[in-house]
Scaffold this active site. Sequence first.
Site, PDB file in Angstrom:
ATOM      1  N   SER A  55       0.870  -1.184   0.000  1.00 57.83           N
ATOM      2  CA  SER A  55       0.000   0.000   0.000  1.00 57.83           C
ATOM      3  C   SER A  55       0.891   1.213   0.000  1.00 57.83           C
ATOM      4  O   SER A  55       1.949   1.208   0.637  1.00 57.83           O
ATOM      5  CB  SER A  55      -0.850   0.077   1.270  1.00 57.83           C
ATOM      6  OG  SER A  55      -1.866  -0.866   1.214  1.00 57.83           O
ATOM      7  N   GLU A  62      -0.372  18.778  -6.106  1.00 59.04           N
ATOM      8  CA  GLU A  62      -1.673  18.879  -6.771  1.00 59.04           C
ATOM      9  C   GLU A  62      -2.617  17.783  -6.289  1.00 59.04           C
ATOM     10  O   GLU A  62      -3.574  17.456  -6.953  1.00 59.04           O
ATOM     11  CB  GLU A  62      -1.471  18.759  -8.287  1.00 59.04           C
ATOM     12  CG  GLU A  62      -0.512  19.773  -8.894  1.00 59.04           C
ATOM     13  CD  GLU A  62       0.980  19.397  -8.735  1.00 59.04           C
ATOM     14  OE1 GLU A  62       1.271  18.311  -8.196  1.00 59.04           O
ATOM     15  OE2 GLU A  62       1.839  20.190  -9.143  1.00 59.04           O
ATOM     16  N   SER A  63      -2.379  17.167  -5.143  1.00 57.36           N
ATOM     17  CA  SER A  63      -3.216  16.165  -4.474  1.00 57.36           C
ATOM     18  C   SER A  63      -2.478  14.852  -4.243  1.00 57.36           C
ATOM     19  O   SER A  63      -1.436  14.865  -3.613  1.00 57.36           O
ATOM     20  CB  SER A  63      -4.554  15.953  -5.166  1.00 57.36           C
ATOM     21  OG  SER A  63      -5.400  15.342  -4.213  1.00 57.36           O
ATOM     22  N   CYS A  83      -5.471  18.157  -8.960  1.00 57.84           N
ATOM     23  CA  CYS A  83      -6.197  19.431  -8.999  1.00 57.84           C
ATOM     24  C   CYS A  83      -5.511  20.352 -10.001  1.00 57.84           C
ATOM     25  O   CYS A  83      -4.301  20.278 -10.177  1.00 57.84           O
ATOM     26  CB  CYS A  83      -6.156  20.119  -7.638  1.00 57.84           C
ATOM     27  SG  CYS A  83      -6.847  19.095  -6.361  1.00 57.84           S
TER      28      CYS A  83
END
Length: 425
Positions: A55, A62-63, A83
């Site tokens: 994981s 930008e996110s 974004c």
Amino acid sequence: MASLGRHIIVEYYNCSPELLNDVVHIEKSMENAAEEAGATIINSTFHHFSPYGVSGVVVIQESHLAIHTWPEYGYASVDLFTCGDTVNPWVSYQMLKDSFQAGHGSAVELKRGEMALLKRKNFDVKAMRDEKSSEDGDPIRTRDVWFTERDDKIALSLKHDGKLYDVQSDYQRVEVYNTQAYGNMLTLDGMVMTTEKDEYVYHEMITHVPLLTHPDPKRVLIIGGGDGGTAREVLKHENLEEVVMVEIDDKVIEASKMHLPTIAQSLDHPKLNLIIDDGIKYVNDAADGSFDLVIVDSTDPVGPAEGLFTVDFYKEVHRILSADGLMITQSESPRFNSKVFKEIYQTYRGIFGQDNVHCYLAHIPTYPTGMWSFSYSSKGSANPMNLKPTEEVDAFVKANRLRYYNADLHKAAFALPNFVKEMIG
Ligand code: SPD
């Protein structure tokens, strides 16, 4: 439709299972995918879970890009969230598909934060920005990559800077990680075997406890122990006449010589007879009464070590022990492997006798729960409390600069918590 962000929800099928279980490869792929798409990386954190799965998240200015993999299904689920107009998440999509050798990929794009439904609030951005971040200028990039060993309920994670060795041998996956807290670490099939910084606890306890209580040890057999730590400690006892070590997997020896030199330092010692073979076969073929001490320095009871946890094997060990012979095994953790722990002691007592089997404990931070146990089974008169005279033990400890074992600790290690006593009866 104008929106604040684009969210691509991705599924990759029929990927390479090996690549989906390789935390270093996945971290690199996710970071490359972010950069190629035009994003600025701020931080990344990735975990490998033992035995399978990774994981991780790459936080970008930008996110974020996030992933979870199921290597056993060749499947990965990925979120690409960006974004603004400067990043094209579809570039990341294609790069990751190639990087995981996916047979098939599917993706759905959602617009997040529809502008038509949003009303901008008026506030003073300058006043809300904390002073520090406005002074920092460009964000500082950090990365966290973690190795995780876990069962359903407990996990142990170690942050590392990458893998130094990764070989699938005929028996198991042999890996060495460069951990930040414990130095180089050997894992077999995703389970921690030893680390440079805490190995001395295990190796001093599995060796000096029997060798300083056996009345006159001369011939020692080590089953397993390919990293060399047990042999290194055994060879500190200069009165021994014969030390045989039987390790099934030459890749463990290769990895240890290359990346754990302080642990493997005695593997070429002239007194050590190192045999690459199956320890079970070696014991079955050995003559009655041929060893004073047999140390079973095994992995956990899965994979190649399974046969080292059977009644038949222990009966054979008992047979090849001399009259005062001792068998020492690593006997797992009472907290982590409770079922195996209980069974081991029942089995030993069935073979060596109820009063001739003792358990002792040590604190090993990189093994699950940190509480680890060893068994001391005596065929004849050897008893763990008949320690050599304290002055002799002290002199040995000092001469060899032992870092864990000493006479007090020897005695204390056999004092068991009530819950452990109850488990083994
Ligand atoms: N779960 C850890 C069990 C490891 C036992 N063997 C370690 C080998 C060190 N020489």
